[in-house]
Design an enzyme around this catalytic site. Structure first.
Site, PDB file in Angstrom:
ATOM      1  N   GLY A  16       0.598  -1.125   0.139  1.00 25.29           N
ATOM      2  CA  GLY A  16      -0.139   0.045   0.065  1.00 25.29           C
ATOM      3  C   GLY A  16       0.722   1.315  -0.011  1.00 25.29           C
ATOM      4  N   CYS A  43       3.933  -8.827   2.061  1.00 23.85           N
ATOM      5  CA  CYS A  43       3.341  -9.852   0.908  1.00 23.85           C
ATOM      6  C   CYS A  43       4.825 -10.169  -0.006  1.00 23.85           C
ATOM      7  CB  CYS A  43       2.672  -8.715  -0.154  1.00 23.85           C
ATOM      8  SG  CYS A  43       2.555  -9.584  -1.711  1.00 23.85           S
ATOM      9  N   CYS A  48       2.723 -13.398   0.993  1.00 22.17           N
ATOM     10  CA  CYS A  48       2.241 -13.951  -0.293  1.00 22.17           C
ATOM     11  C   CYS A  48       3.249 -14.534  -1.045  1.00 22.17           C
ATOM     12  CB  CYS A  48       1.460 -12.998  -0.930  1.00 22.17           C
ATOM     13  SG  CYS A  48       0.600 -11.872  -0.203  1.00 22.17           S
ATOM     14  N   LYS A  51       5.422 -17.615   0.335  1.00 20.96           N
ATOM     15  CA  LYS A  51       4.338 -18.444   0.664  1.00 20.96           C
ATOM     16  C   LYS A  51       3.874 -19.425  -0.695  1.00 20.96           C
ATOM     17  CE  LYS A  51       0.429 -18.008  -0.241  1.00 20.96           C
ATOM     18  NZ  LYS A  51      -0.406 -17.091   0.659  1.00 20.96           N
ATOM     19  N   TYR A  99      11.326  -3.238  -6.191  1.00 18.16           N
ATOM     20  CA  TYR A  99      10.300  -2.238  -5.700  1.00 18.16           C
ATOM     21  C   TYR A  99      11.116  -0.799  -5.220  1.00 18.16           C
ATOM     22  CZ  TYR A  99       5.925  -4.641  -4.295  1.00 18.16           C
ATOM     23  OH  TYR A  99       4.754  -5.290  -4.465  1.00 18.16           O
ATOM     24  N   GLY A 177      -6.998 -21.946  12.086  1.00 19.15           N
ATOM     25  CA  GLY A 177      -7.876 -22.397  10.961  1.00 19.15           C
ATOM     26  C   GLY A 177      -8.203 -21.566   9.946  1.00 19.15           C
ATOM     27  N   TYR A 179      -6.321 -18.643   6.635  1.00 25.29           N
ATOM     28  CA  TYR A 179      -5.683 -18.722   5.583  1.00 25.29           C
ATOM     29  C   TYR A 179      -4.179 -19.091   5.825  1.00 25.29           C
ATOM     30  CZ  TYR A 179      -8.513 -15.177   2.900  1.00 25.29           C
ATOM     31  OH  TYR A 179      -9.307 -14.447   2.371  1.00 25.29           O
ATOM     32  N   ILE A 180      -3.352 -18.556   6.696  1.00 23.16           N
ATOM     33  CA  ILE A 180      -2.143 -19.155   7.052  1.00 23.16           C
ATOM     34  C   ILE A 180      -2.048 -20.515   7.477  1.00 23.16           C
ATOM     35  CG2 ILE A 180       0.032 -18.500   8.069  1.00 23.16           C
ATOM     36  CD1 ILE A 180      -0.628 -15.601   7.873  1.00 23.16           C
ATOM     37  N   GLU A 183      -3.019 -22.884   4.565  1.00 20.93           N
ATOM     38  CA  GLU A 183      -1.724 -22.845   3.777  1.00 20.93           C
ATOM     39  C   GLU A 183      -0.458 -23.553   3.985  1.00 20.93           C
ATOM     40  OE1 GLU A 183      -3.423 -18.839   0.969  1.00 20.93           O
ATOM     41  OE2 GLU A 183      -1.409 -18.831   2.473  1.00 20.93           O
ATOM     42  N   ARG A 206     -13.115 -20.435   8.970  1.00 19.97           N
ATOM     43  CA  ARG A 206     -14.283 -19.611   9.398  1.00 19.97           C
ATOM     44  C   ARG A 206     -14.611 -18.590   8.460  1.00 19.97           C
ATOM     45  NH1 ARG A 206     -15.610 -15.488  12.877  1.00 19.97           N
ATOM     46  NH2 ARG A 206     -13.295 -15.315  13.808  1.00 19.97           N
ATOM     47  N   ASP A 304      -3.161  -3.122   5.843  1.00 19.13           N
ATOM     48  CA  ASP A 304      -3.688  -4.086   7.093  1.00 19.13           C
ATOM     49  C   ASP A 304      -3.790  -3.305   8.468  1.00 19.13           C
ATOM     50  OD1 ASP A 304      -3.489  -5.972   5.207  1.00 19.13           O
ATOM     51  OD2 ASP A 304      -1.963  -7.206   6.226  1.00 19.13           O
ATOM     52  N   ALA A 342      -8.153 -15.935  -2.514  1.00 17.81           N
ATOM     53  CA  ALA A 342      -7.837 -17.261  -2.880  1.00 17.81           C
ATOM     54  C   ALA A 342      -7.026 -17.814  -1.432  1.00 17.81           C
ATOM     55  CB  ALA A 342      -6.889 -17.612  -3.876  1.00 17.81           C
ATOM     56  N   HIS A 437     -14.382 -26.189 -23.229  1.00 20.24           N
ATOM     57  CA  HIS A 437     -14.291 -27.549 -22.964  1.00 20.24           C
ATOM     58  C   HIS A 437     -12.978 -27.983 -23.525  1.00 20.24           C
ATOM     59  CE1 HIS A 437     -15.884 -31.456 -22.526  1.00 20.24           C
ATOM     60  NE2 HIS A 437     -15.563 -31.973 -23.560  1.00 20.24           N
ATOM     61  N   GLU A 442     -15.444 -24.979 -16.685  1.00 20.10           N
ATOM     62  CA  GLU A 442     -16.860 -25.172 -17.642  1.00 20.10           C
ATOM     63  C   GLU A 442     -18.100 -25.670 -16.658  1.00 20.10           C
ATOM     64  OE1 GLU A 442     -17.403 -28.330 -20.800  1.00 20.10           O
ATOM     65  OE2 GLU A 442     -15.449 -29.050 -20.032  1.00 20.10           O
TER      66      GLU A 442
HETATM   67  P1  NDP Z   1      -6.925 -15.496  10.193  1.00 20.12           P
HETATM   68  O1  NDP Z   1      -7.792 -14.394  10.814  1.00 20.12           O
HETATM   69  O2  NDP Z   1      -7.588 -15.821   8.892  1.00 20.12           O
HETATM   70  O3  NDP Z   1      -7.226 -16.868  11.120  1.00 20.12           O
HETATM   71  C1  NDP Z   1      -6.911 -16.940  12.480  1.00 20.12           C
HETATM   72  C2  NDP Z   1      -7.128 -18.477  13.087  1.00 20.12           C
HETATM   73  O4  NDP Z   1      -6.439 -18.442  14.334  1.00 20.12           O
HETATM   74  C3  NDP Z   1      -8.603 -18.673  12.926  1.00 20.12           C
HETATM   75  O5  NDP Z   1      -8.972 -19.929  12.736  1.00 20.12           O
HETATM   76  C4  NDP Z   1      -9.055 -18.220  14.636  1.00 20.12           C
HETATM   77  O6  NDP Z   1      -9.977 -19.084  15.016  1.00 20.12           O
HETATM   78  C5  NDP Z   1      -7.710 -18.724  15.332  1.00 20.12           C
HETATM   79  N1  NDP Z   1      -7.265 -18.136  16.612  1.00 20.12           N
HETATM   80  C6  NDP Z   1      -7.471 -16.763  16.596  1.00 20.12           C
HETATM   81  N2  NDP Z   1      -7.116 -16.770  18.306  1.00 20.12           N
HETATM   82  C7  NDP Z   1      -6.841 -17.969  18.778  1.00 20.12           C
HETATM   83  C8  NDP Z   1      -6.572 -18.579  19.786  1.00 20.12           C
HETATM   84  N3  NDP Z   1      -6.487 -17.656  21.019  1.00 20.12           N
HETATM   85  N4  NDP Z   1      -6.474 -19.978  20.063  1.00 20.12           N
HETATM   86  C9  NDP Z   1      -6.461 -20.633  18.821  1.00 20.12           C
HETATM   87  N5  NDP Z   1      -6.915 -20.330  17.663  1.00 20.12           N
HETATM   88  C10 NDP Z   1      -6.976 -19.024  17.306  1.00 20.12           C
HETATM   89  O7  NDP Z   1      -5.471 -15.248  10.320  1.00 20.12           O
HETATM   90  P2  NDP Z   1      -4.307 -15.596   9.661  1.00 20.12           P
HETATM   91  O8  NDP Z   1      -3.151 -15.584  10.473  1.00 20.12           O
HETATM   92  O9  NDP Z   1      -4.371 -17.014   9.009  1.00 20.12           O
HETATM   93  O10 NDP Z   1      -4.014 -14.647   8.546  1.00 20.12           O
HETATM   94  C11 NDP Z   1      -4.236 -13.223   8.594  1.00 20.12           C
HETATM   95  C12 NDP Z   1      -4.741 -12.599   7.612  1.00 20.12           C
HETATM   96  O11 NDP Z   1      -3.671 -12.592   6.473  1.00 20.12           O
HETATM   97  C13 NDP Z   1      -5.790 -13.469   6.852  1.00 20.12           C
HETATM   98  O12 NDP Z   1      -7.323 -12.977   7.409  1.00 20.12           O
HETATM   99  C14 NDP Z   1      -5.933 -12.729   5.561  1.00 20.12           C
HETATM  100  O13 NDP Z   1      -6.566 -11.433   5.480  1.00 20.12           O
HETATM  101  C15 NDP Z   1      -4.365 -12.414   5.145  1.00 20.12           C
HETATM  102  N6  NDP Z   1      -3.811 -13.773   4.276  1.00 20.12           N
HETATM  103  C16 NDP Z   1      -4.296 -13.825   3.178  1.00 20.12           C
HETATM  104  C17 NDP Z   1      -3.819 -15.009   2.324  1.00 20.12           C
HETATM  105  C18 NDP Z   1      -4.323 -14.959   0.992  1.00 20.12           C
HETATM  106  O14 NDP Z   1      -5.007 -14.090   0.499  1.00 20.12           O
HETATM  107  N7  NDP Z   1      -4.189 -16.101   0.486  1.00 20.12           N
HETATM  108  C19 NDP Z   1      -2.760 -15.702   3.048  1.00 20.12           C
HETATM  109  C20 NDP Z   1      -2.356 -15.335   4.171  1.00 20.12           C
HETATM  110  C21 NDP Z   1      -2.922 -14.531   5.041  1.00 20.12           C
HETATM  111  P3  NDP Z   1     -11.500 -18.410  14.683  1.00 20.12           P
HETATM  112  O15 NDP Z   1     -12.223 -18.850  13.544  1.00 20.12           O
HETATM  113  O16 NDP Z   1     -12.145 -19.490  15.770  1.00 20.12           O
HETATM  114  O17 NDP Z   1     -11.474 -17.037  15.308  1.00 20.12           O
END
Ligand code: NDP
Length: 460
Positions: A16, A43, A48, A51, A99, A177, A179-180, A183, A206, A304, A342, A437, A442
């Protein structure tokens, strides 16, 4: 008007900040950019881009299996982590250099220092004195967050360290659970690491569509990732060979390494926001209006650190909109609606618009089109992987509200679908598009039957 050292001073040379600085400098403004680490931001340096290289590296083992079904045979393939890391670091250095060149060519000045606001127009640069600016843009991004409220939390690594491990572990537990977590579970599993993903909720990812979440879980499990749901850490103990994670359920899991991917937080530490009078919102992010302006008239924030949609292309568009508004006399705000994203899980996910649950909540009656199938590449070699494609359509207007894809190339496919959804496509218009096709995509334009849940059986 007061005389400042710079027309614009940008704090943070990530996606940004760099876009805003370049555009502003190209308008003839005097622009400075402070960066405490390497130019490129999360990134390029620790997100990104590296990764995705890791995803590419980790896909080879699975591709080799598929290749056998197509008649290839090869002697035992081996993977060398160190060779990969060196190549990855060389490529990241090259991209960071681009950059730097782009900023310099645009006429922006880079200062390698940690910046702190002294007041609304003065920025202190650690070890390098202070500068003044008419306008200031905060683009400091986010940092990984991990819990510290249980014994042994100090043993946890985050994605930052995962990019630079001295050697690949034999086994890893990844908590989270999002993105990170998802992945990196795919990456480590693909590289031959015994991988356990532990998530506290009922299903991973989620916020994504429920069918998609269930499908990804099933497919990742087929590929060998152990997914433990409804479980949290109680403590972590160091053992002779690694770590024992004691879970709240009473069970314990031993692995060489424990990584947490439990979210990221806006990076505002030591920024001097209070001195400048800049307000944060309840989530600790810099509060901004739709033009990315803070409560202080000459200070803006993008990316962010504002915690709107935390994706690189969004930060870039927010930065560009800021520059258009302030340096090209064209008031522009970025529309955060229908932003596709994605997940580079294995298999990957592409998603744009609303999940079925959100669509029902916001729009009432919806029509669902869902297809779950083995793609032709898989059937040929007798594999078990399935793709999933889902469309969520508003019943009354027939407007397509959401499109979700799991399968090879889903991220590429969703970019195109996002154009149509952004334009407000209806299902009849969507269906009038002729198929390409034989492709996986498709299936998107050939779904005519509305989905009834029993069709998927117990697996969906
Ligand atoms: P996310 O917010 O996507 O996921 C965080 C996860 O950690 C959730 O599953 C959450 O659970 C869990 N969590 C949070 N607090 C606790 C805790 N105290 N104990 C146990 N589990 C916990 O964060 P990420 O770190 O994966 O990624 C950060 C952001 O970076 C993403 O939201 C996205 O915007 C960006 N990103 C994008 C990518 C892409 O475009 N491909 C790749 C990587 C990152 P719950 O669901 O229950 O809250």
């Amino acid at each position: 008007m007061a005389n400042y050292d710079y027309d614009l001073f940008v704090i943070g040379a990530g996606s940004g900040g760099v876009r805003a600085a370049r555009l502003a400098a190209m308008s003839g403004a005097k622009v400075g950019v402070a960066e405490e680490h390497r130019v490129g931001g999360t990134c390029v340096i620790r997100g990104c881009v590296p990764k995705k290289f890791m995803v590419y590296a980790s896909e080879f083992a699975h591709n080799a299996e598929i290749a056998q079904g197509y008649g290839w045979s090869a002697s035992q393939a081996t993977f060398d982590w160190k060779t990969f890391l060196d190549a990855k670091d060389r490529e990241i250095a090259r991209l960071s250099g681009i950059y730097v060149t782009n900023l310099s060519n645009a006429g922006a000045e880079i200062v390698h220092a940690k910046a702190r606001l002294k007041d609304a127009h003065t920025v202190e640069l650690e070890g390098k004195g202070s500068v003044t600016a008419g306008k200031i843009l905060i683009a400091t991004g986010g940092r990984p967050w991990k819990p510290t409220d249980f014994a042994g939390a100090e043993h946890i690594i985050t994605s930052e360290e995962a990019f630079h491990l001295a050697e690949l572990p034999k086994s890893i537990m990844i908590a989270g659970g999002g993105y990170i977590a998802v992945e990196f579970a795919g990456i480590f599993n693909g590289l031959g690491v015994d991988t356990t993903l532990v998530y506290r909720g009922a299903n991973i990812l989620r916020g994504f569509d429920d069918n998609i979440r269930a499908h990804v879980t099933e497919e990742m499990t087929k590929r060998g990732v152990k997914i433990v749901l409804g479980s949290e850490h109680a403590s972590i103990e160091k053992t002779a060979t690694g770590y024992r994670s004691n879970m709240s359920s009473g069970s314990a899991i031993e692995t060489d390494l424990v990584m947490f991917a439990t979210g990221r937080k806006p990076y505002t530490d030591g920024l001097g926001l209070q001195a400048a009078g800049v307000k944060l919102n309840e989530a600790g992010a810099v509060a901004v209006d739709k033009f990315s302006k803070t409560n202080v008239d000459n200070i803006w924030a993008v990316g962010d650190v504002t915690d709107r949609i935390n994706l690189t292309p969004v930060a870039i568009r927010e930065g560009a909109a800021f520059a258009q508004t302030e340096f090209y006399d064209t008031p522009t705000s970025f529309d955060h609606d229908m932003v596709a994203s994605a997940v580079f899980s294995q298999p990957p996910v592409g998603s744009v618009g609303l999940s079925e649950a959100d669509a029902r909540h916001q729009h009432g009656k919806v029509d669902i089109y869902l297809s779950r199938f083995r793609p032709m590449k898989t059937t040929f070699y007798g594999g078990e992987e399935r793709c999933m494609i889902k469309l969520v359509v508003e019943a009354a207007s027939q407007k397509v509200l959401g499109c979700h894809v799991v399968g090879p190339d889903a991220p590429e496919i969703i970019q195109m679908a996002a154009i149509a959804l952004k334009m407000g496509v209806t299902k009849p218009q969507w269906d009038s598009t002729c198929a390409v096709h034989p492709t996986l995509a498709e299936e998107l334009v050939t779904m005519r039957e509305k989905y009834a849940p029993q069709e998927l059986g117990a697996t969906a």
